[in-house]
Design a protein around this motif. Structure first.
Motif, PDB file in Angstrom:
ATOM      1  N   ALA A  78     -16.821   1.811 -29.778  1.00 25.10           N
ATOM      2  CA  ALA A  78     -17.050   2.729 -30.897  1.00 25.10           C
ATOM      3  C   ALA A  78     -18.391   3.441 -30.760  1.00 25.10           C
ATOM      4  N   ALA A  79     -18.433   4.709 -31.157  1.00 23.92           N
ATOM      5  CA  ALA A  79     -19.693   5.443 -31.198  1.00 23.92           C
ATOM      6  C   ALA A  79     -20.637   4.747 -32.176  1.00 23.92           C
ATOM      7  N   LEU A 124     -14.891   4.352 -22.982  1.00 23.62           N
ATOM      8  CA  LEU A 124     -16.238   4.239 -23.534  1.00 23.62           C
ATOM      9  C   LEU A 124     -16.871   5.610 -23.743  1.00 23.62           C
ATOM     10  N   GLU A 125     -16.784   6.468 -22.748  1.00 29.86           N
ATOM     11  CA  GLU A 125     -17.440   7.775 -22.851  1.00 29.86           C
ATOM     12  C   GLU A 125     -16.801   8.639 -23.940  1.00 29.86           C
ATOM     13  N   ALA A 169     -13.148  -0.202 -13.636  1.00 33.06           N
ATOM     14  CA  ALA A 169     -14.438   0.305 -14.112  1.00 33.06           C
ATOM     15  C   ALA A 169     -14.310   1.729 -14.636  1.00 33.06           C
ATOM     16  N   GLY A 170     -13.458   2.544 -13.986  1.00 33.23           N
ATOM     17  CA  GLY A 170     -13.342   3.952 -14.328  1.00 33.23           C
ATOM     18  C   GLY A 170     -12.331   4.243 -15.414  1.00 33.23           C
ATOM     19  N   LEU A 178     -22.318  -3.931 -23.646  1.00 33.09           N
ATOM     20  CA  LEU A 178     -21.500  -5.000 -23.072  1.00 33.09           C
ATOM     21  C   LEU A 178     -20.464  -4.409 -22.117  1.00 33.09           C
ATOM     22  N   VAL A 179     -19.838  -3.309 -22.517  1.00 32.67           N
ATOM     23  CA  VAL A 179     -18.864  -2.652 -21.650  1.00 32.67           C
ATOM     24  C   VAL A 179     -19.560  -2.047 -20.437  1.00 32.67           C
ATOM     25  N   ASN A 180     -20.710  -1.416 -20.656  1.00 33.29           N
ATOM     26  CA  ASN A 180     -21.462  -0.835 -19.538  1.00 33.29           C
ATOM     27  C   ASN A 180     -21.886  -1.888 -18.527  1.00 33.29           C
TER      28      ASN A 180
END
Length: 418
Positions: A373-374, A280-281, A272-273, A382-384
């Motif tokens: 992607a931004a 993602l971030e 997750a991290g 979906l990733v979140n």
């Protein structure tokens, strides 16, 4: 249409699920079965690495598009069992200390071979563009290193050379880079596009040094096979001096703590991290796991499958056979059926949610590097959602530990806030 490794294995995995508490399990039984699963996973990882090694031998002996694609397919197949092994890293120091030589990432690929103009390397890495393949010797800081003879021993010695973790000379990702090359597409569609002629003979060679590139690829594959054979044997039954023997000689409580800590730490801090939230971030394809091949969706799914395997006491082997036995979930059910059902539901939901990343890649042709992607709000969500499901799964791992009386768990968060 050829079936992907994910689809083949998902079909097999759907054929079985570990029943809840069919027979009363003891803690000792559960830890011993955990060791059985570890041995099977590492044995399968070794078997598929041997197949990869053989495919690379065939390719380097006769480079062609056909033999090149066969080597790539063998690499993808080899990732399936290996990614299920990472649940054994956390809590088992022998695995975590060893793992870096096989699966370290991200890596500064300029250490290994040519890279495109504008290549972004880790700041301060003196070996980021050393290019072992193009040189008989390289300089890392003030140190000159002889790399004329490319052998497995040399590659092992060059990992983290100069003190940088980005200097990765061996393992799955070094092989992946050699087979695919850099993925220069950013967050747009497409994986690496290295031509097979980078390994060709004589005048057919492209980008120079094809002989050394062949040598490097073969040495990396040989080292991978040797490393996996060693770890397989550490979990084998009947050896009083290996890691399995020491694990089973310890208390069953400590064994269960290793199991639960391993599941929780891979679920939360690592998957997750480090593998999802960081990428993602930062909207960073450099932090994508299988970045050269665009196989990250499968990598994430089989990490999650490995966590599922340990909780359920079940593993689908690459030959199609099924290994099942007493599980952590059985221990929970013996004490609290409702809690066991809730844990099982959380695990199934997490696995299904992470599977959506695979569906996105294989059905919609939108891979993980595009999802992060931004501006891709749907992909980001979906990733979140996968991150959220993994956090919930970790809470249920902690609940399982509480019910069966295992304290001092505290899964590793890798300093992430969720």
């Amino acid at each position: 249409m050829e079936m992907t490794p994910f689809k083949r294995n998902l079909i097999a995995l759907s054929l079985f699920a570990a029943p809840l508490g069919v027979n009363a399990a003891t803690q000792e039984d559960v830890v011993e079965h955990y060791a059985d699963i570890a041995h099977a996973v590492f044995a399968d990882s070794h078997t598929t690495a041997v197949a990869l090694d053989e495919a690379i031998e065939a390719f380097t002996a006769s480079p062609s598009q056909k033999t090149f694609q066969a080597a790539k397919k063998a690499w993808l197949d080899a990732r399936v069992p290996y990614q299920q092994s990472e649940v054994f890293r956390f809590g088992n120091a022998i695995v975590d200390d060893w793992e870096g030589q096989l699966n370290a990432w991200p890596l500064d690929e300029g250490l290994i071979d040519y890279v495109a103009d504008g290549y972004q390397a880790e700041l301060g890495n003196a070996g980021a563009t050393a290019n072992i393949i193009a040189n008989q010797s390289i300089q890392i800081g003030a140190t000159d290193l002889d790399v004329a003879d490319i052998t497995p021993k040399l590659l092992a010695s060059l990992n983290e050379v100069g003190g940088s973790e980005a200097n990765v000379a061996s393992g799955y990702h070094a092989i992946e880079f050699l087979l695919w090359g850099q993925d220069l597409n950013g967050t747009h569609p497409g994986a690496g596009e290295r031509p097979y002629s980078d390994f060709a003979y004589g005048e057919d060679c492209t980008n120079g040094h094809c002989d050394r590139r062949r040598e490097y690829l073969k040495a990396a594959a040989d080292l991978l096979v040797d490393d996996l054979a060693w770890m397989r044997d550490q979990w084998a039954d009947g050896n009083k001096d290996n890691y399995r023997a020491s694990l089973l000689a310890d208390s069953s409580e400590n064994g269960l703590r290793k199991m639960l800590f391993g599941m929780g730490s891979l679920s939360l801090g690592e998957l997750a991290g480090e593998r999802m939230k960081v990428a993602l971030e930062a909207n960073s394809t450099e932090d994508e796991h299988d970045c050269f091949s665009d196989n990250t969706h499968n990598s994430h799914f089989y990490n999650e499958q490995g966590i599922y395997n340990v909780m359920m006491g079940a593993y689908q082997r690459v030959d199609g056979s099924k290994l099942t036995g007493p599980s952590v979930l059985d221990l929970v059910k013996d004490k609290d059926t409702d809690a066991a059902n809730a844990i099982k539901t959380s695990f199934e939901q997490a696995r299904e949610q992470v599977k959506t990343l695979v569906v996105s890649a294989e059905k919609d042709n939108v891979h993980f590097d595009q999802l992060i992607a931004a501006g891709n709000n749907e992909g980001n969500q979906l990733v979140n959602a996968s991150i959220t499901a993994l956090v919930d799964q970790t809470k249920h791992i902690e609940k399982a530990a509480q019910i069966i009386g295992i304290d001092n768990l505290n899964p590793d968060t890798a300093d992430h806030q969720f």
